[in-house]
Design a protein around this motif. Structure first.
Motif: not given
Length: 112
Positions: A23-29
């Motif tokens: 979820a963190l990676v998706r939000r940052m991307k």
């Protein structure tokens, strides 16, 4: 003493689950790829030209055109673009160098 490149031991309570990491990676991307960031809006509003020297830019050298925040606050991004001006990297560097020099000459440089 050289830095250690050994993996850190996980600290109790700070370990994230794979779902949290995903979820963190998706939000940052999504934030990084957001088409409506202030740079894109400034380029659209003010054009692909340096406001100081008048140099015009094309797609292959557009990365050299930056957005300068007139009041110095990078969080002040009004929708009308009134706090922005597009400056080439050279003029942008010059703009910030002038501020540093002026602060020094006034004797108001920040203590570190």
């Amino acid at each position: 003493m050289s830095p250690s490149f050994r993996p850190r031991k996980p600290q109790p309570g700070k370990v994230k689950t794979q779902e949290e990491l995903d979820a963190l990676v998706r939000r940052m991307k999504s934030e990084q790829a957001a088409p409506d960031n202030y740079r894109q809006r400034s380029l659209k509003l003010h054009g692909w030209i340096c406001a100081k020297c008048g140099r015009e830019f094309e797609l292959d050298n557009l990365h050299l055109l930056t957005v300068h925040h007139r009041d110095g606050n990078h969080h002040n991004n009004p929708p009308d673009g009134s706090n922005w001006e597009n400056l080439c990297v050279y003029c942008h560097d010059d703009e910030h160098s002038r501020t540093i020099l002026a602060d020094y000459l006034r004797g108001s440089e920040k203590e570190t």
